[in-house]
Design a protein around this motif. Structure first.
Motif: not given
Length: 311
Positions: A170-189
């Protein structure tokens, strides 16, 4: 069409009882070997899940207990490979699942494995914390040839790499598709969070029923076992194994940065992705993405979890 065949082990219980092998047939020109198939995560997850569901027919209360179904064979009809390394990507197969009375279940499967979807909510950092004012969701507009579209609106999503975790994917796709770098621990499943809530409710109901109905005192844990489906949304279970865990990321950033994302061209150009970002008011997300199942599922999970105070 010329075919070839090989065998693979059946599930462990059948091996102990009958020492059976499952026959796999595939096109001769598919270059698919036994080892290559068994190393394909999507195939292993699907087969393990199906075997577990079939084993539940041993429970006396199961609808198919008196005439249980078995997986008899698998006919692989087509194989797609990805990239220069010819990585196994998609498999179209037909599974013969039938009982001793000659009744069969529909078994045409498009095997592609897990994906991830992300609900990205942005809010200007000049809005008071705790307010829902001015929240925006990120959508991607891109060609989706299977849907016959060159500008399909959806939330950011992508296939999971073989070696990745769902949060990492998810973090990888966020970066590739939006340019935002999001740490995994900020993602809620959100999918797992909702499932945990549902299972707690089922467990509570089961405790009440057990206390009220003494005739169930001999029930075993195996008899109450659920199907071992993946922690994701199944967008098309009548034809595909694909499951999509849905993640949430809420981020406060400067207002001008949010505005600058509108219309930005992104995507992994090496993988032929041509993506345009669209920033929409969060309350309009369900209307903007009404044709995309994962967008509507993410919206529903977000609203439900927020209503219960879990996010």
């Amino acid at each position: 069409m010329a075919t070839t065949s090989f065998t693979i082990p059946t599930n462990e219980q059948q091996q102990r009882q009958k020492q059976e092998q499952l026959t796999i047939t595939c096109p001769l020109d598919s270059n698919l070997s036994r080892d290559k198939l068994l190393s394909f995560p999507a195939f292993n997850i699907w087969l393990t899940t199906l075997h577990h569901s079939l084993s539940r027919q041993q429970q006396p209360a199961h609808e198919f207990h008196k005439s249980p179904y078995s997986l008899r064979k698998i006919d692989i009809q087509a194989v797609d490979y990805f990239g220069k390394e010819q990585r196994l990507g998609f498999i179209k197969l037909k599974a013969e699942v039938s009982n001793d009375e000659g009744e069969s279940l529909p078994g045409s499967v498009f095997l592609r494995g897990g994906s991830v979807g992300m609900l990205l909510i942005l809010q200007p950092d000049d809005v008071p914390s705790g307010s829902d004012k001015d929240k925006r969701a990120i959508m991607t507009i891109q060609p989706r040839i299977p849907a016959g579209s060159l500008e399909f609106p959806e939330i950011p999503a992508g296939m999971l790499d073989d070696s990745g975790t769902f949060a990492g994917g998810a973090a990888k796709e966020i970066y590739e598709e939006t340019g935002l770098s999001i740490p995994q621990n900020e993602l809620v499943d959100m999918t797992s969070l909702a499932l945990a809530s549902t299972r707690q409710g089922i467990s509570h109901d089961a405790d009440i029923n057990s206390a009220d109905n003494h005739s169930n005192h001999n029930s075993t844990s195996s008899e109450n076992a659920e199907e071992s489906l993946q922690n994701g949304v199944y967008p098309s279970p009548g034809g595909s194994d694909e499951f999509i865990p849905l993640f949430l990321c809420q981020k406060r950033i400067p207002r001008q940065e949010i505005q600058a994302m509108q219309g930005r061209l992104t995507g992994n150009r090496h993988e032929r992705e041509k993506i345009t970002l669209k920033i929409v008011p969060l309350e309009n997300l369900w209307k903007e993405g009404l044709r995309d199942g994962k967008t509507l599922a993410a919206w529903a999970l977000y609203k439900g979890l927020k209503q219960e105070g879990r996010i």
